[in-house]
Design a protein around this motif. Structure first.
Motif, PDB file in Angstrom:
ATOM      1  N   THR A  93       0.834  -1.199   0.000  1.00  0.00           N
ATOM      2  CA  THR A  93       0.000   0.000   0.000  1.00  0.00           C
ATOM      3  C   THR A  93       0.868   1.248   0.000  1.00  0.00           C
ATOM      4  O   THR A  93       0.588   2.218  -0.694  1.00  0.00           O
ATOM      5  CB  THR A  93      -0.949   0.006   1.216  1.00  0.00           C
ATOM      6  OG1 THR A  93      -1.696  -1.202   1.191  1.00  0.00           O
ATOM      7  CG2 THR A  93      -1.884   1.194   1.189  1.00  0.00           C
ATOM      8  N   ALA A  94       1.954   1.232   0.731  1.00  0.00           N
ATOM      9  CA  ALA A  94       2.841   2.394   0.805  1.00  0.00           C
ATOM     10  C   ALA A  94       3.516   2.653  -0.538  1.00  0.00           C
ATOM     11  O   ALA A  94       3.823   3.789  -0.874  1.00  0.00           O
ATOM     12  CB  ALA A  94       3.888   2.182   1.894  1.00  0.00           C
ATOM     13  N   CYS A  95       3.745   1.597  -1.317  1.00  0.00           N
ATOM     14  CA  CYS A  95       4.416   1.770  -2.608  1.00  0.00           C
ATOM     15  C   CYS A  95       3.450   2.233  -3.703  1.00  0.00           C
ATOM     16  O   CYS A  95       3.870   2.625  -4.767  1.00  0.00           O
ATOM     17  CB  CYS A  95       5.051   0.458  -3.047  1.00  0.00           C
ATOM     18  SG  CYS A  95       6.415  -0.033  -1.996  1.00  0.00           S
ATOM     19  N   ASP A  96       2.178   2.172  -3.460  1.00  0.00           N
ATOM     20  CA  ASP A  96       1.188   2.502  -4.474  1.00  0.00           C
ATOM     21  C   ASP A  96       0.833   3.988  -4.409  1.00  0.00           C
ATOM     22  O   ASP A  96      -0.295   4.357  -4.150  1.00  0.00           O
ATOM     23  CB  ASP A  96      -0.056   1.629  -4.280  1.00  0.00           C
ATOM     24  CG  ASP A  96      -0.987   1.718  -5.476  1.00  0.00           C
ATOM     25  OD1 ASP A  96      -0.515   2.051  -6.573  1.00  0.00           O
ATOM     26  OD2 ASP A  96      -2.185   1.458  -5.290  1.00  0.00           O
ATOM     27  N   GLU A  97       1.840   4.834  -4.638  1.00  0.00           N
ATOM     28  CA  GLU A  97       1.614   6.279  -4.613  1.00  0.00           C
ATOM     29  C   GLU A  97       0.926   6.704  -5.902  1.00  0.00           C
ATOM     30  O   GLU A  97       1.175   6.138  -6.958  1.00  0.00           O
ATOM     31  CB  GLU A  97       2.952   7.016  -4.489  1.00  0.00           C
ATOM     32  CG  GLU A  97       3.671   6.751  -3.200  1.00  0.00           C
ATOM     33  CD  GLU A  97       5.009   7.470  -3.149  1.00  0.00           C
ATOM     34  OE1 GLU A  97       5.186   8.453  -3.907  1.00  0.00           O
ATOM     35  OE2 GLU A  97       5.866   7.047  -2.370  1.00  0.00           O
ATOM     36  N   PRO A  98       0.089   7.726  -5.824  1.00  0.00           N
ATOM     37  CA  PRO A  98      -0.545   8.204  -7.054  1.00  0.00           C
ATOM     38  C   PRO A  98       0.503   8.824  -7.985  1.00  0.00           C
ATOM     39  O   PRO A  98       1.484   9.397  -7.534  1.00  0.00           O
ATOM     40  CB  PRO A  98      -1.545   9.255  -6.567  1.00  0.00           C
ATOM     41  CG  PRO A  98      -1.130   9.598  -5.181  1.00  0.00           C
ATOM     42  CD  PRO A  98      -0.334   8.451  -4.651  1.00  0.00           C
ATOM     43  N   GLU A  99       0.266   8.660  -9.276  1.00  0.00           N
ATOM     44  CA  GLU A  99       1.182   9.213 -10.273  1.00  0.00           C
ATOM     45  C   GLU A  99       1.150  10.741 -10.199  1.00  0.00           C
ATOM     46  O   GLU A  99       0.085  11.346 -10.169  1.00  0.00           O
ATOM     47  CB  GLU A  99       0.738   8.727 -11.655  1.00  0.00           C
ATOM     48  CG  GLU A  99       1.705   9.026 -12.755  1.00  0.00           C
ATOM     49  CD  GLU A  99       1.302   8.339 -14.051  1.00  0.00           C
ATOM     50  OE1 GLU A  99       2.127   7.627 -14.609  1.00  0.00           O
ATOM     51  OE2 GLU A  99       0.148   8.524 -14.491  1.00  0.00           O
ATOM     52  N   GLN A 100       2.319  11.352 -10.169  1.00  0.00           N
ATOM     53  CA  GLN A 100       2.424  12.805 -10.114  1.00  0.00           C
ATOM     54  C   GLN A 100       2.542  13.357 -11.539  1.00  0.00           C
ATOM     55  O   GLN A 100       3.321  12.836 -12.336  1.00  0.00           O
ATOM     56  CB  GLN A 100       3.662  13.217  -9.298  1.00  0.00           C
ATOM     57  CG  GLN A 100       3.628  12.748  -7.857  1.00  0.00           C
ATOM     58  CD  GLN A 100       2.575  13.481  -7.056  1.00  0.00           C
ATOM     59  OE1 GLN A 100       2.471  14.696  -7.119  1.00  0.00           O
ATOM     60  NE2 GLN A 100       1.782  12.731  -6.305  1.00  0.00           N
ATOM     61  N   TRP A 101       1.782  14.398 -11.827  1.00  0.00           N
ATOM     62  CA  TRP A 101       1.788  15.024 -13.144  1.00  0.00           C
ATOM     63  C   TRP A 101       2.150  16.491 -12.993  1.00  0.00           C
ATOM     64  O   TRP A 101       1.929  17.100 -11.949  1.00  0.00           O
ATOM     65  CB  TRP A 101       0.399  14.937 -13.787  1.00  0.00           C
ATOM     66  CG  TRP A 101       0.022  13.567 -14.238  1.00  0.00           C
ATOM     67  CD1 TRP A 101      -0.118  12.452 -13.469  1.00  0.00           C
ATOM     68  CD2 TRP A 101      -0.278  13.174 -15.569  1.00  0.00           C
ATOM     69  NE1 TRP A 101      -0.488  11.380 -14.239  1.00  0.00           N
ATOM     70  CE2 TRP A 101      -0.598  11.800 -15.542  1.00  0.00           C
ATOM     71  CE3 TRP A 101      -0.312  13.831 -16.785  1.00  0.00           C
ATOM     72  CZ2 TRP A 101      -0.937  11.080 -16.675  1.00  0.00           C
ATOM     73  CZ3 TRP A 101      -0.670  13.125 -17.915  1.00  0.00           C
ATOM     74  CH2 TRP A 101      -0.968  11.758 -17.858  1.00  0.00           C
ATOM     75  N   SER A 102       2.680  17.060 -14.064  1.00  0.00           N
ATOM     76  CA  SER A 102       2.906  18.502 -14.103  1.00  0.00           C
ATOM     77  C   SER A 102       2.673  18.986 -15.531  1.00  0.00           C
ATOM     78  O   SER A 102       2.655  18.202 -16.477  1.00  0.00           O
ATOM     79  CB  SER A 102       4.312  18.865 -13.609  1.00  0.00           C
ATOM     80  OG  SER A 102       5.291  18.218 -14.380  1.00  0.00           O
ATOM     81  N   ALA A 103       2.497  20.280 -15.657  1.00  0.00           N
ATOM     82  CA  ALA A 103       2.181  20.875 -16.955  1.00  0.00           C
ATOM     83  C   ALA A 103       3.450  21.391 -17.629  1.00  0.00           C
ATOM     84  O   ALA A 103       4.411  21.776 -16.973  1.00  0.00           O
ATOM     85  CB  ALA A 103       1.192  22.014 -16.783  1.00  0.00           C
ATOM     86  N   GLY A 104       3.420  21.384 -18.946  1.00  0.00           N
ATOM     87  CA  GLY A 104       4.502  21.954 -19.745  1.00  0.00           C
ATOM     88  C   GLY A 104       3.917  22.568 -20.998  1.00  0.00           C
ATOM     89  O   GLY A 104       2.724  22.453 -21.271  1.00  0.00           O
ATOM     90  N   ASP A 105       4.780  23.230 -21.761  1.00  0.00           N
ATOM     91  CA  ASP A 105       4.342  23.859 -23.004  1.00  0.00           C
ATOM     92  C   ASP A 105       3.990  22.805 -24.048  1.00  0.00           C
ATOM     93  O   ASP A 105       4.554  21.711 -24.064  1.00  0.00           O
ATOM     94  CB  ASP A 105       5.445  24.755 -23.573  1.00  0.00           C
ATOM     95  CG  ASP A 105       5.655  26.007 -22.751  1.00  0.00           C
ATOM     96  OD1 ASP A 105       4.711  26.426 -22.059  1.00  0.00           O
ATOM     97  OD2 ASP A 105       6.765  26.575 -22.799  1.00  0.00           O
TER      98      ASP A 105
END
Length: 167
Positions: A20-32
């Motif tokens: 459960t600890a390894c199942d982190e939500p995917e992190q996203w960020s914006a770019g051009d």
């Protein structure tokens, strides 16, 4: 009842907590979101994964990408082509502009392709779409500029359509 009396239960609960600890939500960020037209047709607009519209030869905001690349990451590109981008129209004052433009715009065509987004490692710099002959596209998240020798897309600009497009 002590947990030490149930070693199998303790092992299962520990494993469950670790998973459960390894199942982190995917992190996203914006770019051009940027585009380059390598064809002789005009690209009126484009979007990637329902994000955009992108600008040919310039940056627009924004495209969301995962902070860490993963296999199977795709770009679904939709774009509109003007097959006669240098057509001349009557002046607006003549009263014939609207009709002439409507006839011209009736020739616009839309295309779509789904392509793999190449591995961008730990560093991404937005997404750049290259429009190629035969209505093909290449995408990159490279941080190198288009003129840099290590930029991954090398196709020349102003390419004519071949007589037969590859399948």
């Amino acid at each position: 009842m002590k947990l030490s009396d149930y070693p199998l239960l303790v092992a299962c609960l520990t494993a469950l907590l670790l998973l459960t600890a390894c199942d982190e939500p995917e992190q996203w960020s914006a770019g051009d979101l940027e585009g380059y037209n390598h064809t002789l047709e005009g690209i009126n607009w484009f979007e990637v994964n329902d994000q955009g519209p992108g600008i040919i030869g310039g940056n627009s905001c924004c495209i969301g990408l995962p902070n860490k690349w993963r296999p199977g990451l795709k770009a679904h590109v939709v774009w509109e082509v003007d097959p006669a981008p240098y057509a001349e129209f009557p002046s607006y004052k003549s009263g014939k502009f609207g009709e002439a433009y409507a006839r011209h715009a009736a020739n616009y065509k839309r295309y779509s392709r789904t392509v793999d987004i190449p591995n961008y490692g730990d560093e991404k710099c937005g997404l750049t779409v290259h429009f190629l002959p035969c209505h093909q596209v290449k995408v990159t998240a490279s941080c190198f500029t288009f003129q840099h020798p290590d930029y991954p897309v090398k196709e020349p600009f102003q390419q004519k359509e071949p007589a037969v497009c590859p399948k």
